[in-house]
Design a protein around this motif. Sequence first.
Motif, PDB file in Angstrom:
ATOM      1  N   ALA A 188       0.846  -1.198   0.000  1.00 40.44           N
ATOM      2  CA  ALA A 188       0.000   0.000   0.000  1.00 40.44           C
ATOM      3  C   ALA A 188       0.878   1.244   0.000  1.00 40.44           C
ATOM      4  O   ALA A 188       1.865   1.315   0.726  1.00 40.44           O
ATOM      5  CB  ALA A 188      -0.924   0.007   1.212  1.00 40.44           C
ATOM      6  N   PHE A 240      -0.587   4.788   0.294  1.00 40.83           N
ATOM      7  CA  PHE A 240      -1.876   5.475   0.387  1.00 40.83           C
ATOM      8  C   PHE A 240      -1.676   6.911   0.865  1.00 40.83           C
ATOM      9  O   PHE A 240      -0.993   7.162   1.862  1.00 40.83           O
ATOM     10  CB  PHE A 240      -2.788   4.723   1.359  1.00 40.83           C
ATOM     11  CG  PHE A 240      -4.156   5.307   1.497  1.00 40.83           C
ATOM     12  CD1 PHE A 240      -5.144   5.031   0.556  1.00 40.83           C
ATOM     13  CD2 PHE A 240      -4.473   6.130   2.560  1.00 40.83           C
ATOM     14  CE1 PHE A 240      -6.412   5.566   0.677  1.00 40.83           C
ATOM     15  CE2 PHE A 240      -5.742   6.668   2.693  1.00 40.83           C
ATOM     16  CZ  PHE A 240      -6.714   6.381   1.750  1.00 40.83           C
ATOM     17  N   LEU A 287      -4.006  10.644   1.436  1.00 35.39           N
ATOM     18  CA  LEU A 287      -5.335  11.260   1.462  1.00 35.39           C
ATOM     19  C   LEU A 287      -5.208  12.661   2.062  1.00 35.39           C
ATOM     20  O   LEU A 287      -4.860  12.794   3.244  1.00 35.39           O
ATOM     21  CB  LEU A 287      -6.291  10.402   2.297  1.00 35.39           C
ATOM     22  CG  LEU A 287      -7.773  10.773   2.257  1.00 35.39           C
ATOM     23  CD1 LEU A 287      -8.353  10.533   0.863  1.00 35.39           C
ATOM     24  CD2 LEU A 287      -8.552   9.956   3.296  1.00 35.39           C
ATOM     25  N   LYS A 311     -11.604   3.333   3.027  1.00 38.65           N
ATOM     26  CA  LYS A 311     -10.994   4.015   1.880  1.00 38.65           C
ATOM     27  C   LYS A 311      -9.729   3.291   1.426  1.00 38.65           C
ATOM     28  O   LYS A 311      -9.455   3.187   0.223  1.00 38.65           O
ATOM     29  CB  LYS A 311     -10.696   5.473   2.238  1.00 38.65           C
ATOM     30  CG  LYS A 311     -11.950   6.323   2.389  1.00 38.65           C
ATOM     31  CD  LYS A 311     -11.636   7.775   2.546  1.00 38.65           C
ATOM     32  CE  LYS A 311     -12.912   8.606   2.608  1.00 38.65           C
ATOM     33  NZ  LYS A 311     -13.705   8.523   1.353  1.00 38.65           N
ATOM     34  N   ILE A 312      -8.961   2.775   2.379  1.00 37.40           N
ATOM     35  CA  ILE A 312      -7.779   1.988   2.011  1.00 37.40           C
ATOM     36  C   ILE A 312      -8.213   0.739   1.255  1.00 37.40           C
ATOM     37  O   ILE A 312      -7.615   0.360   0.243  1.00 37.40           O
ATOM     38  CB  ILE A 312      -6.968   1.613   3.266  1.00 37.40           C
ATOM     39  CG1 ILE A 312      -6.397   2.876   3.931  1.00 37.40           C
ATOM     40  CG2 ILE A 312      -5.831   0.652   2.915  1.00 37.40           C
ATOM     41  CD1 ILE A 312      -5.768   2.618   5.289  1.00 37.40           C
ATOM     42  N   GLU A 365     -10.911   0.368  -0.544  1.00 38.84           N
ATOM     43  CA  GLU A 365     -11.354   0.769  -1.886  1.00 38.84           C
ATOM     44  C   GLU A 365     -10.172   0.957  -2.829  1.00 38.84           C
ATOM     45  O   GLU A 365     -10.273   0.667  -4.031  1.00 38.84           O
ATOM     46  CB  GLU A 365     -12.165   2.068  -1.794  1.00 38.84           C
ATOM     47  CG  GLU A 365     -13.532   1.892  -1.148  1.00 38.84           C
ATOM     48  CD  GLU A 365     -14.199   3.226  -0.849  1.00 38.84           C
ATOM     49  OE1 GLU A 365     -13.604   4.276  -1.214  1.00 38.84           O
ATOM     50  OE2 GLU A 365     -15.292   3.233  -0.252  1.00 38.84           O
ATOM     51  N   SER A 366      -9.045   1.418  -2.299  1.00 37.77           N
ATOM     52  CA  SER A 366      -7.877   1.636  -3.147  1.00 37.77           C
ATOM     53  C   SER A 366      -7.147   0.344  -3.488  1.00 37.77           C
ATOM     54  O   SER A 366      -6.450   0.260  -4.507  1.00 37.77           O
ATOM     55  CB  SER A 366      -6.907   2.611  -2.472  1.00 37.77           C
ATOM     56  OG  SER A 366      -6.240   1.996  -1.375  1.00 37.77           O
ATOM     57  N   LEU A 367      -7.299  -0.680  -2.648  1.00 36.56           N
ATOM     58  CA  LEU A 367      -6.556  -1.927  -2.842  1.00 36.56           C
ATOM     59  C   LEU A 367      -7.338  -2.988  -3.614  1.00 36.56           C
ATOM     60  O   LEU A 367      -6.747  -3.810  -4.315  1.00 36.56           O
ATOM     61  CB  LEU A 367      -6.123  -2.502  -1.494  1.00 36.56           C
ATOM     62  CG  LEU A 367      -5.125  -1.679  -0.671  1.00 36.56           C
ATOM     63  CD1 LEU A 367      -4.756  -2.420   0.612  1.00 36.56           C
ATOM     64  CD2 LEU A 367      -3.878  -1.355  -1.477  1.00 36.56           C
ATOM     65  N   ARG A 416      -6.689  -3.835  -7.341  1.00 37.31           N
ATOM     66  CA  ARG A 416      -5.360  -4.324  -7.713  1.00 37.31           C
ATOM     67  C   ARG A 416      -5.417  -5.787  -8.138  1.00 37.31           C
ATOM     68  O   ARG A 416      -6.141  -6.597  -7.574  1.00 37.31           O
ATOM     69  CB  ARG A 416      -4.403  -4.175  -6.525  1.00 37.31           C
ATOM     70  CG  ARG A 416      -4.140  -2.734  -6.083  1.00 37.31           C
ATOM     71  CD  ARG A 416      -2.785  -2.260  -6.528  1.00 37.31           C
ATOM     72  NE  ARG A 416      -1.716  -3.043  -5.968  1.00 37.31           N
ATOM     73  CZ  ARG A 416      -1.068  -2.761  -4.830  1.00 37.31           C
ATOM     74  NH1 ARG A 416      -1.438  -1.695  -4.106  1.00 37.31           N
ATOM     75  NH2 ARG A 416      -0.071  -3.512  -4.431  1.00 37.31           N
TER      76      ARG A 416
END
Length: 509
Positions: free
Chosen positions: A321, A323, A325, A365-366, A368-370, A373
């Motif tokens: 990660a 990340f 924000l 939110k983390i 959602e970003s991962l 992948r």
Amino acid sequence: MLQIKNLCVSLKKDLRAIIDGFSFVLGESDRAVIIGEEGNGKSTLLKLIYSPELAESYCEYSGEIITRGVKLGYLPQEMSANEKALAVADFCAKIPEFYDTSPKVLGKLCRELDLPAELPFTEQLTGTLSGGERVKLQLLKILISEPDVLLLDEPSNDIDIATLEWLERFINGCGKPVLFVSHDETLIENTANVIIHLEQIRRKTLPRASVVKSSYTEYINSRSRALDKQEQDANKEKAELNAKLVRFRRIEQSVEHAQNVISRQDPGGARLLKKKMHAVKSLEKRIDRESEDMTERPDIEEAIFLRFDEKINVPNGKTVAEFELPELTLGETVLARDIHLTVKGAEKVCITGRNGIGKTTLLKKIAESLFPRRDIVCGYMPQDYFDLLPMDRTPVEYLAPSGRKEDTTRAMTMLGSVKYTADEMAHSILELSGGQKAKLVFLKLTSDGCNVLLLDEPTRNFSPMSNPVIREILRNYGGAIISVSHDRRYISEVCGTVYELTENGLSRK
């Protein structure tokens, strides 16, 4: 004071007894904790004491629960949907003592609970508060009513470490009898002086309750010593019995052989062998009687069995990660700014922070970003299982959505490894306890082959007996973990990197 006489409780759906013949008196200085595996009746017991109507839809009971003249303060494990729909001011106003409490006393209680002094008077919906804030608000409401006895169902759920430490001081110093359920081993160790252990033995067919006046550490240690001694005694007696049986079989075979070969011309010898065989049969009966009096091996409710595939791993140099924000918001409210998080390899990270700072929002939110992948496989355990689990389906249907026989068999085997009964496998997920739902989420994570786990309060619903197993599994997990937790044991034993979320972002502790 609170007294229970010969309480028996059974579930209506499968007629299974969960408490049988339980008697207990809560003394004035008692801080009694109820422990046991998920689904053993801990929350049900508190509901029956406070108001039997809370449990009448799913269980039946007999026996006496004596609370005459005692004012009870009850903290449920979860707020109801109706309560979450109320404004905070309306929620507090449901008890008449609220308007009789002076602003000075109310402010003092809010400060102790780290709640804004204006919160009890706001129109904010209770359902929009964080999990920890909702627990604190319920505690505030209970303290305002000044009860004689406190019944607390998972008071440590979702509250931050500072409030946990306050809760320990409060339980120890409130001067009131306290009966509580908790999965937080540190809280239990630091407060309880009476242990009530509810178990389901013989494959969940026989309830057993133990009441011991001691600290939790003393109880666990003495129980472990007693079980070890019982196991040793049983093994020793079994070995001695086996040796006797070997000697007996030799004698019996020798006499039988002699009887078979003795000549008919030797009636005197035949009579002697007959007497000898009679003596041998008497010896056999004596050995049988001895075996009935032997020490039995301990019959205990074993801890759950879970594991991730040993092949799961993340290379040390891999960035799991990266990340960033600028602002963490909830609605129009800015919770934190300038958040940066880097996770590499099989790092095990925990994010802590005060209630309401946005830890759960950040973890989502983390996630959602991962999830998009393709170079990693992510698994997510939310704080609220309603966000993930299909409540109208059964555990088997959830783990084996294909319905194929081989998948269903595998799902049932997995559920059996975490002590689900056949009846519980057929219940809807909605009917399961919080701990049983947590087990189900973990089973899904282990079966999906995830090499990155996003866990929001992963230990909150596991029993004190199961939590050491969960910590060991996660400590030995070959993948990366990004988690939110207030569990002090989990943080110290599992997480190598700990961050605190504040208004100014993440700071390493």
